[in-house]
Enzyme design. Structure first.
Site, PDB file in Angstrom:
ATOM      1  N   ARG A  37      31.908  18.369 -83.548  1.00 49.43           N
ATOM      2  CA  ARG A  37      32.311  19.422 -84.007  1.00 49.43           C
ATOM      3  C   ARG A  37      33.894  19.290 -84.507  1.00 49.43           C
ATOM      4  O   ARG A  37      34.476  19.845 -85.370  1.00 49.43           O
ATOM      5  CB  ARG A  37      32.091  20.795 -83.060  1.00 49.43           C
ATOM      6  CG  ARG A  37      32.161  21.870 -83.786  1.00 49.43           C
ATOM      7  CD  ARG A  37      31.660  23.111 -83.046  1.00 49.43           C
ATOM      8  NE  ARG A  37      32.539  23.196 -81.793  1.00 49.43           N
ATOM      9  CZ  ARG A  37      32.478  24.296 -80.728  1.00 49.43           C
ATOM     10  NH1 ARG A  37      31.518  25.228 -81.133  1.00 49.43           N
ATOM     11  NH2 ARG A  37      33.066  24.136 -79.770  1.00 49.43           N
ATOM     12  N   GLY A 136      28.313   6.643 -65.916  1.00 50.23           N
ATOM     13  CA  GLY A 136      29.688   6.899 -66.119  1.00 50.23           C
ATOM     14  C   GLY A 136      29.995   6.248 -67.559  1.00 50.23           C
ATOM     15  O   GLY A 136      28.993   5.800 -68.274  1.00 50.23           O
ATOM     16  N   LYS A 188      17.262  12.949 -62.499  1.00 50.42           N
ATOM     17  CA  LYS A 188      18.637  12.914 -62.681  1.00 50.42           C
ATOM     18  C   LYS A 188      19.482  13.814 -61.661  1.00 50.42           C
ATOM     19  O   LYS A 188      20.456  13.107 -61.080  1.00 50.42           O
ATOM     20  CB  LYS A 188      19.176  12.957 -63.953  1.00 50.42           C
ATOM     21  CG  LYS A 188      20.670  12.820 -64.188  1.00 50.42           C
ATOM     22  CD  LYS A 188      21.292  11.455 -63.693  1.00 50.42           C
ATOM     23  CE  LYS A 188      22.821  11.332 -64.165  1.00 50.42           C
ATOM     24  NZ  LYS A 188      23.755  12.199 -63.982  1.00 50.42           N
ATOM     25  N   GLU A 195      23.443  10.396 -54.679  1.00 46.41           N
ATOM     26  CA  GLU A 195      24.999  10.056 -55.023  1.00 46.41           C
ATOM     27  C   GLU A 195      25.912  10.878 -54.082  1.00 46.41           C
ATOM     28  O   GLU A 195      26.884  10.234 -53.356  1.00 46.41           O
ATOM     29  CB  GLU A 195      25.257  10.072 -56.378  1.00 46.41           C
ATOM     30  CG  GLU A 195      26.634   9.718 -57.036  1.00 46.41           C
ATOM     31  CD  GLU A 195      26.953  10.032 -58.395  1.00 46.41           C
ATOM     32  OE1 GLU A 195      27.927  10.523 -58.626  1.00 46.41           O
ATOM     33  OE2 GLU A 195      26.108   9.677 -59.225  1.00 46.41           O
ATOM     34  N   LYS A 266      30.598  18.920 -60.053  1.00 50.90           N
ATOM     35  CA  LYS A 266      30.039  19.474 -61.119  1.00 50.90           C
ATOM     36  C   LYS A 266      28.815  20.539 -61.139  1.00 50.90           C
ATOM     37  O   LYS A 266      28.677  21.290 -61.941  1.00 50.90           O
ATOM     38  CB  LYS A 266      29.592  18.490 -62.202  1.00 50.90           C
ATOM     39  CG  LYS A 266      30.908  17.593 -62.587  1.00 50.90           C
ATOM     40  CD  LYS A 266      31.546  18.103 -63.898  1.00 50.90           C
ATOM     41  CE  LYS A 266      32.725  17.272 -64.509  1.00 50.90           C
ATOM     42  NZ  LYS A 266      32.135  16.090 -65.188  1.00 50.90           N
TER      43      LYS A 266
END
EC number: 1.1.1.44
Length: 487
Positions: A37, A136, A188, A195, A266
């Protein structure tokens, strides 16, 4: 536009991950259209494509041009922020898409959002994949671990691309079709929860070695390098050894000692713990790692608590056990404790995946999941090959803890594990991940627990009834009346 000029695939969302994945796809020989965008990101990607080998990247500056620049059946990868931005991006593109075209969301999305979008896409005749991408920015550019779930037809359309783009290990590319619905995103999510556990356990090993063992950063770098050539060989152990070696450019010593002890996150770790609770799966190591991130965020409160408790008479105990410590033995004990704790953490993650797979009829292949995590992703480790083999030996394995090979290793390491946890407690060093793993192991291995007393309490105050060990049926007892009668 001539058919020959059309791109094989498209990618929208050119932040670091998107750019790198697009360049990876192009480098593997697949012409790709890119869109963002903010158009400066398109130009930036084209500049990188030119510099990194005149890669076949076509920049597009409107949703319409982007969609129409891709050969049919079209496959569009989107890498934008999870939630509403994904829906907005889909709306912008689907207007120009045709039945049989496919959208692949490569972000860390909540699995139920993916399932909703699959249903909405089907109503428009479109195919949809929710694809976990781990590794990553380096993984995205050079070979990530990919976890696509949703429409098998959509996966089949780009299987050749994904297999070339994914990290490569000795037993194949680090990608497989995960299953239907939101399975790719769920896998995931659990990967990220594991992790969290891995990183917490490593930080605890560091804390004990530094504050009980009195080891310097230089010594820690050597120890982690040595560990990375054995059973703990992994990306996270490797980068940890590197971290200890980096000097502070603004002052003396190593940079690691100058970093503020507040951990960011996150949200995928929180989702993992919430799902574990929802499915009644014990995941204490992963939960402890999440709690530690919350507590780390309370920096001002922790500093105040240290002051208040010191004034209340609490002696400074951190590291007080270090006098007379056999450093060599401590290092070996911590290595064993880290490995045993890691087995428990992964067992919890795999059990959560198994519970969800049963609930949703996803038919997840746990050995294959361990295989695709062996390369490209953040939790990649030689240890995962052991997990793959454990599930190959027994696809219905109840827990990694009872796999014959892992069981033997845990028994061999439990004395060292207990020494480390006990030493940390004596020294006033919190090791919630290792403690949670050890408690999980000790609880899981006991044929009889004190839960009989809890059931008696529940029956006394709530008439919830209980079962007996010696005869079938549900029983209720008038505990208070009988106790007073017999008193």
């Amino acid at each position: 536009m001539e058919s020959a000029a059309l791109s094989r695939i498209g990618l929208a969302g050119l932040a670091v991950m998107g750019q790198n994945l697009a360049l990876n796809i192009a480098e593997k020989g697949f012409p790709i259209s890119v869109y963002n965008r903010t158009t400066s990101k398109v130009d930036e990607t084209l500049d990188r494509a030119a510099v990194e080998g005149n890669l076949p990247v076509s920049g597009q500056y409107s949703p319409r041009d982007f969609v129409l620049s891709i050969q049919r059946p079209r496959s569009l990868i989107i890498l934008v922020k999870a939630g509403a931005p994904v829906d907005q991006t889909i709306d912008a593109f689907s207007e120009y898409m045709e039945p049989g075209d496919c959208i692949i969301d490569g972000g860390n999305e909540w699995y139920q959002n993916t399932e909703r979008r699959i249903s909405e896409a089907e109503q428009k005749g479109l195919l949809y994949l929710g694809m976990g991408v781990s590794g990553g920015e380096e993984g995205a550019r050079n070979g990530p671990s990919l976890m696509p779930g949703g429409s098998f037809q959509a996966y089949d359309n780009i299987k050749d691309i994904l297999e070339k783009v994914a990290a490569q290990v000795e037993d194949g590319p680090c990608v497989t079709y995960i299953g239907e619905g939101g399975s790719g995103n769920f896998v995931k999510m659990v990967h990220n929860g594991i992790e969290y556990g891995d990183m917490q356990l490593i930080s605890e090993a560091y804390d004990v070695l530094k504050n009980v063992g009195g080891l310097s950063n230089e010594e820690l770098a050597e120890i982690f390098t040595e560990w990375n050539s054995g059973e703990l060989e992994s990306f996270l152990v490797e980068i940890t050894s590197d971290i200890f070696r980096v000097k502070d450019e603004f002052g003396d010593g190593e940079l690691v000692d100058k970093i503020l002890d507040k951990t960011g996150m996150k949200g995928t770790g929180k989702w993992t713990v919430q799902q574990a609770a929802e499915l009644s799966v014990a995941a204490p190591t992963i939960a402890a790692s999440l709690d530690c991130r919350y507590l780390s965020g309370l920096k001002d409160e922790r500093e105040n608590a240290a002051k208040v408790l010191r004034e209340a008479g609490l002696k400074e105990e951190i590291g007080s056990a270090s006098s007379g410590i056999d450093k060599k033995r401590l290092v070996d004990d911590v290595r064993q404790a880290l490995y045993a704790s890691k087995i428990c953490s992964y067992a919890q993650g795999m059990n959560l995946l198994r519970a969800k797979s049963l609930e949703k009829s996803w038919n997840l292949n746990f050995g294959e999941l361990a295989r695709i995590w062996k390369g490209g992703c953040i939790i990649r480790a030689v240890f995962l090959d052991r997990i793959k083999k454990a599930y190959q030996r027994n696809p219905d394995l109840a827990s990694l803890v009872v796999d014959p090979e892992f069981a033997k290793e845990m028994v061999q390491r439990q004395a060292a594990w207990r020494r480390v946890v006990g030493l940390a407690v004596s020294a006033g060093i919190s090791t919630p991940g290792m403690c949670a793993s050890l408690a999980y192991f000790d609880t899981y291995r006991r044929a009889r627990l004190p839960a009989n007393l809890v059931q008696a309490q529940r029956d006394l105050f709530g008439a919830h009834t209980y079962e007996r060990t010696d005869r079938p049926g549900a029983y209720h007892t008038e505990w208070t009346k009988l106790a007073r009668k017999n008193h």
